[in-house]
Design a protein around this motif. Structure first.
Motif, mmCIF file in Angstrom:
data_model
loop_
_atom_site.group_PDB
_atom_site.id
_atom_site.type_symbol
_atom_site.label_atom_id
_atom_site.label_comp_id
_atom_site.label_asym_id
_atom_site.label_seq_id
_atom_site.Cartn_x
_atom_site.Cartn_y
_atom_site.Cartn_z
ATOM 1 N N GLU A 307 0.854 -1.121 -0.097
ATOM 2 C CA GLU A 307 -0.080 0.073 0.107
ATOM 3 C C GLU A 307 0.835 1.302 -0.051
ATOM 4 O O GLU A 307 0.615 2.189 -0.821
ATOM 5 C CB GLU A 307 -0.930 0.015 1.232
ATOM 6 N N ASP A 308 1.956 1.298 0.754
ATOM 7 C CA ASP A 308 2.796 2.394 0.845
ATOM 8 C C ASP A 308 3.347 2.711 -0.497
ATOM 9 O O ASP A 308 3.411 3.855 -0.982
ATOM 10 C CB ASP A 308 3.997 1.931 1.721
ATOM 11 N N VAL A 309 3.854 1.557 -1.144
ATOM 12 C CA VAL A 309 4.373 1.633 -2.565
ATOM 13 C C VAL A 309 3.630 2.499 -3.525
ATOM 14 O O VAL A 309 3.901 3.432 -4.062
ATOM 15 C CB VAL A 309 4.976 0.617 -3.337
ATOM 16 N N TYR A 310 2.519 1.875 -3.510
ATOM 17 C CA TYR A 310 1.246 2.583 -4.531
ATOM 18 C C TYR A 310 1.082 3.925 -3.949
ATOM 19 O O TYR A 310 0.861 4.919 -4.703
ATOM 20 C CB TYR A 310 0.211 1.767 -4.749
ATOM 21 N N GLU A 311 0.808 4.272 -2.703
ATOM 22 C CA GLU A 311 0.614 5.611 -2.079
ATOM 23 C C GLU A 311 1.722 6.713 -2.519
ATOM 24 O O GLU A 311 1.377 7.671 -3.012
ATOM 25 C CB GLU A 311 0.281 5.507 -0.739
ATOM 26 N N GLY A 314 1.400 8.045 -5.746
ATOM 27 C CA GLY A 314 -0.048 8.448 -5.972
ATOM 28 C C GLY A 314 -1.241 7.494 -6.590
ATOM 29 O O GLY A 314 -2.067 8.013 -7.120
ATOM 30 N N LEU A 315 -1.204 6.458 -6.211
ATOM 31 C CA LEU A 315 -2.123 5.282 -6.709
ATOM 32 C C LEU A 315 -2.624 4.867 -5.541
ATOM 33 O O LEU A 315 -2.039 4.560 -4.572
ATOM 34 C CB LEU A 315 -1.376 4.397 -7.520
ATOM 35 N N PRO A 316 -3.972 4.300 -5.639
ATOM 36 C CA PRO A 316 -4.359 3.359 -4.762
ATOM 37 C C PRO A 316 -3.888 1.960 -4.991
ATOM 38 O O PRO A 316 -3.372 1.902 -5.904
ATOM 39 C CB PRO A 316 -6.224 3.633 -5.093
ATOM 40 N N TRP A 317 -4.037 1.359 -3.990
ATOM 41 C CA TRP A 317 -3.338 -0.004 -4.018
ATOM 42 C C TRP A 317 -4.236 -0.843 -5.069
ATOM 43 O O TRP A 317 -5.380 -0.688 -5.046
ATOM 44 C CB TRP A 317 -3.450 -1.013 -2.672
ATOM 45 N N ILE A 318 -3.608 -1.637 -5.732
ATOM 46 C CA ILE A 318 -4.274 -2.342 -7.014
ATOM 47 C C ILE A 318 -3.977 -3.877 -6.536
ATOM 48 O O ILE A 318 -3.008 -4.485 -6.202
ATOM 49 C CB ILE A 318 -3.630 -2.091 -8.444
ATOM 50 N N ALA A 331 -7.532 2.787 -14.585
ATOM 51 C CA ALA A 331 -8.715 2.574 -13.803
ATOM 52 C C ALA A 331 -8.304 3.211 -12.276
ATOM 53 O O ALA A 331 -8.691 3.951 -11.625
ATOM 54 C CB ALA A 331 -9.248 1.331 -13.489
ATOM 55 N N ALA A 332 -7.055 2.865 -11.855
ATOM 56 C CA ALA A 332 -6.348 3.349 -10.773
ATOM 57 C C ALA A 332 -6.335 4.724 -10.543
ATOM 58 O O ALA A 332 -6.661 5.476 -9.695
ATOM 59 C CB ALA A 332 -5.246 2.860 -10.218
ATOM 60 N N ILE A 333 -5.686 5.403 -11.863
ATOM 61 C CA ILE A 333 -5.618 6.798 -11.825
ATOM 62 C C ILE A 333 -6.939 7.556 -11.715
ATOM 63 O O ILE A 333 -7.122 8.616 -11.204
ATOM 64 C CB ILE A 333 -4.884 7.226 -13.270
ATOM 65 N N ALA A 334 -7.898 7.019 -12.289
ATOM 66 C CA ALA A 334 -9.097 7.551 -12.335
ATOM 67 C C ALA A 334 -10.086 7.315 -11.218
ATOM 68 O O ALA A 334 -11.247 7.837 -11.070
ATOM 69 C CB ALA A 334 -9.902 7.051 -13.763
ATOM 70 N N GLY A 335 -9.738 6.473 -10.302
ATOM 71 C CA GLY A 335 -10.290 6.240 -9.014
ATOM 72 C C GLY A 335 -11.616 5.357 -9.176
ATOM 73 O O GLY A 335 -12.515 5.319 -8.862
ATOM 74 N N LYS A 336 -11.190 4.319 -10.282
ATOM 75 C CA LYS A 336 -12.613 3.559 -10.882
ATOM 76 C C LYS A 336 -12.107 2.062 -10.761
ATOM 77 O O LYS A 336 -12.621 1.447 -11.747
ATOM 78 C CB LYS A 336 -12.641 3.909 -12.341
ATOM 79 N N LEU A 337 -11.295 1.871 -9.768
ATOM 80 C CA LEU A 337 -10.988 0.336 -9.678
ATOM 81 C C LEU A 337 -12.204 -0.413 -9.212
ATOM 82 O O LEU A 337 -12.862 -0.008 -8.330
ATOM 83 C CB LEU A 337 -9.755 0.267 -8.538
#
Length: 583
Positions: A307-311, A314-318, A331-337
DNA sequence: GCCGTTTTCGGCCCGACTGTTTTCAGTCG
C-alpha cells in the motif's frame, strides 16, 4: 479456416525471437513480443476487431503490426515472416528456449558450429565443442547439457492448482525456520494466473544465508539453478522452478510489489514512479534530483507494505489479480478500480455432484459440508443420463432424487437451503438430454458440453445457443470444456454465445476446479462487461473439491468481477425469487 | 515498433547471478 488469435500470437512471438537473434533494436523486437502476449489474451477473434476498426485500439498494436495481422487474416501468410524465416532457421528458436541459452549464444552456436537444432547442440556439447567458443567454458557447456535434459522433465507451464500445492508445501517449510519472520507466495500464483511458469516466494529475514542453504538443500530439489545472498533458484523433481528471495522487513512492500508482477504492470508502475521523481526497484524508491541524478542511499524511501509503494507514487493499492497492464493502471488513476468480489461474498454453490451420479458424498453430506464452509444454500446438480460413465440420471431417477433433496432440505432447518437441479448434457446433435417437462420440475438447470468437444465452431456454437434458448436452462457450466494442459477448449463463437446469454438472461459459470477455470478470466471479463450474470461454482464431487473455490474467486477477480454480478453472492430469498421468475 | 496533460520525435524499467572475464556480457525474471 482463418488463423486463430493464438496462432497469430505465436507468429509474432517467433518474429520477436528471430529479430532478437539478428541483433535488431530491442524496442522493436520487444514490440512484437508484447503484441504476441496481448493477442493471446484477447476475448474476441482478431477478425472482430478488424471488422469494428478497433484493432489499433488494442494497447501495443500500432500501424505496422495491425497491417501484419490483417495480412495474416486475409492470406494466412505474412511476407515479412517468410523472409525472416529464410534468414533465421526456425528450429533455432527451440535452442533459444533452453534455459541458459539466450539470443547471443544461440547465434554464436549457429554461426560458429552451424548448430540449428537441439539435437545437434546436445551432440556438440557432449563432444566438448561448445567450451572452445569465446565466452564459453566447461561449466557453461555442462549447464547446457543439464538444461536439455530438463526439457523433457518440464513441459511448459504448470496448472495453478499443482503449482500452488507445491508452493504451499515449501512455504510451510520456510516459515518453520527460526530465521524467517514472514514468507509469502508472490508471482503469478498470487495474481491467480491459470498456469504458472515458475513459483516466486518471498521471505522476510535479516539472516538469509541459512534460509538459502535450507532451500537449495530440500529433498525434492532436482538441481540448483542459482544461489546467491538474496536470490536462489531451484528446479523441483517435478520440473517446476522455484525462486526464493530474502529481504529485510523494511523492504517487504517494494519487494512484494516487484515480485508479484506482472512484468508489464511493473514497467508501467516504474514509469509512473519516474514521473514522480523516483527510480523504483525491489529495495526502495530512490529519489532523483532535477538534474536526473539519483540521490544517495540516505534519501531512499523504504516501504514495508505494498500500500505504501502505491501511495508514494500517487495510486491506490491495486489488487494483484488485476496487475496485467490491462487497464488497471488507468482505472486506478481515475479512481475507478472495481470493488472486487471476495470469498466472503459467496453464499452458495450452484453446481455439485453426489453419489446419485459420480460424486463421493450423499446429498446430506454435501449440504453439511457446504454449511460448514459458510454457505447458506446449494443446488444439487448431478449428471444427466447421456453421461453413462458418470451414472447420469434419467427423468425417473431425477424425480426420485428430488424427494431426497426435499427431505434433506427439511432436515437442514430454516437457515440452510438445498435446491434440486441437474447438470444436463447438451447432446452432440444439439438436443437437450432431458425433456422440457422434466426440466420444468427442477429448481435450477446447468447445461454443459461433455462430448463432441472437437466439433467445428458452427456446431459447438449451435449446441450452446440451443441450450441458452431453452427456457429451462439457467446456467451454462464450464463452457469450453477445456482441461488445462491436457484438453483444448471447444471452438466457441463467444460473441454469438454472449449475445444469447444476455438476451435470455442466462448465467455463465466460472468453474472453480483448477483443472478447468472455465470460463477463463479473459472471457469472463468480457461477459461481465456486457452485463451477463456470472456464477462461481465448485462442481464438487467431493469435500476436497469444495475447497477449490479460491481458484474460482481468483479467476473471477481477474475478470474484474464485482459481487453484484455474481449470483452466488445473492442471499437465498433473492436467488430463489429470481429462479422462480424464470420458466 | 509503439506512443504522447511535460513529446508526432525521441524516448522506451531494473537488478541478481553466473561464468568468463581482468571489468563485463549474457541470461533471466
Amino acid at each position: 479456416m482463418a488463423l486463430t488469435n493464438q496462432e497469430i500470437a505465436d507468429i509474432f512471438n517467433n518474429i520477436a525471437d528471430m529479430l532478437e537473434i539478428q541483433g535488431e533494436n530491442r524496442f522493436k523486437f520487444l514490440s512484437y513480443r508484447r503484441a504476441g502476449e496481448t493477442l493471446g489474451e484477447l476475448p474476441r477473434d482478431l477478425q472482430a476487431y478488424v471488422d469494428d476498426g478497433t484493432l489499433t485500439d488494442i494497447p501495443g498494436i500500432g500501424k505496422a503490426i495491425s497491417d501484419k495481422i490483417k495480412e495474416l487474416l486475409e492470406t494466412d501468410k505474412l511476407e515479412f515472416y517468410e523472409k525472416l524465416r529464410a534468414q533465421v532457421p526456425e528450429s533455432i528458436l527451440q535452442i533459444k528456449g533452453i534455459n541458459g541459452v539466450g539470443p547471443k549464444k544461440a547465434k554464436l552456436f549457429w554461426n560458429e558450429l552451424n548448430i540449428t537444432t537441439v539435437e545437434s547442440l546436445q551432440t556438440a556439447a557432449s563432444e566438448g565443442k561448445l567450451r572452445e567458443l569465446p565466452g564459453m567454458g566447461a561449466k557453461s557447456e555442462q549447464k547446457i547439457i543439464e538444461s536439455i535434459q530438463a526439457l523433457s522433465r518440464n513441459r511448459g507451464r504448470t496448472p495453478i492448482g499443482n503449482a500452488k500445492q507445491a508452493a504451499d508445501t515449501i512455504l510451510a517449510e520456510l516459515v518453520a525456520l527460526p530465521q524467517v519472520e514472514e514468507a509469502m507466495i508472490a508471482g503469478s500464483i498470487r495474481r491467480g494466473k491459470t498456469t504458472i511458469g515458475d513459483v516466486d516466494i518471498l521471505a522476510v529475514s535479516d539472516d538469509a544465508e541459512p534460509i538459502m542453504a535450507h532451500f537449495v538443500g530440500m529433498g525434492r530439489v532436482e538441481r540448483i539453478l542459482g544461489q546467491g545472498p538474496t536470490k536462489s533458484s531451484i528446479e523441483l523433481r517435478t520440473g517446476l522452478q522455484v525462486d526464493l528471495r530474502v529481504l529485510p522487513r523494511e523492504r517487504f512492500g517494494t519487494a512484494l510489489q516487484y515480485f508479484t508482477g506482472s512484468k508489464d504492470h511493473n514497467v508501467r508502475i516504474r514509469e509512473i514512479a519516474l514521473n514522480k521523481g523516483y527510480s523504483l526497484n525491489e529495495h526502495a524508491l530512490r529519489p532523483i534530483d532535477d538534474a536526473g541524478n539519483m540521490l544517495d542511499e540516505s534519501h531512499y524511501v523504504y516501504c514495508g507494505t505494498e500500500e505504501d509503494v502505491y501511495e508514494k507514487i500517487g495510486l491506490p493499492w491495486i489488487a494483484p489479480e488485476l496487475r496485467e497492464d490491462q487497464g488497471e493502471i488507468e482505472a486506478a488513476i481515475a479512481g475507478k478500480l472495481p470493488n472486487l468480489i471476495t470469498a466472503e461474498d459467496i453464499l452458495s454453490d450452484l453446481h455439485m455432484h453426489t453419489t446419485w451420479s459420480d460424486g463421493t458424498l450423499s446429498i446430506r453430506e454435501m449440504a453439511e459440508a457446504a454449511r460448514e464452509r459458510g454457505k447458506t444454500h446449494i443446488v444439487i446438480t448431478d449428471h444427466s443420463k447421456r453421461n453413462i460413465v458418470a451414472n447420469g440420471l434419467d427423468g425417473e431417477r431425477l424425480l426420485q432424487q428430488q424427494a431426497e433433496v426435499r427431505a434433506v432440505n427439511e432436515e437442514m432447518g430454516d437457515d440452510f437451503h438445498v435446491l434440486h437441479g441437474v447438470e444436463m448434457d447438451i447432446l452432440e446433435d444439439g438436443d437437450m438430454d432431458l425433456s422440457d417437462d422434466i426440466l420444468a420440475q427442477l429448481d435450477f438447470v446447468v447445461a454443459s458440453l461433455h462430448f463432441g468437444l472437437t466439433q467445428d465452431r458452427a456446431l459447438i456454437t449451435k449446441r450452446l445457443l440451443n441450450a441458452l434458448n431453452n427456457p429451462h436452462v439457467d446456467c451454462i457450466g464450464h463452457m469450453t470444456g477445456r482441461l488445462i494442459g491436457t484438453r483444448p477448449s471447444a471452438d466457441v463463437d463467444f460473441d454469438a454465445v454472449f449475445e444469447a446469454a444476455l438476451e435470455t438472461d442466462t448465467v455463465l459459470e466460472i468453474n472453480a476446479n483448477p483443472a478447468r477455470l472455465d470460463l477463463d478470466a479473459q472471457y469472463a471479463r468480457r461477459a461481465h462487461q456486457l452485463g451477463i450474470k456470472l456464477a462461481i461454482n465448485t462442481d464438487a464431487h467431493s469435500i476436497k473439491m469444495m475447497d477449490m473455490l479460491p481458484y474460482g474467486i481468483l479467476t473471477a477477480r481477474r475478470a474484474w468481477a464485482e459481487p453484484e454480478n455474481v449470483i452466488n453472492t445473492w442471499a437465498f430469498d433473492r436467488f430463489y425469487a429470481w429462479i422462480q421468475s424464470r420458466a
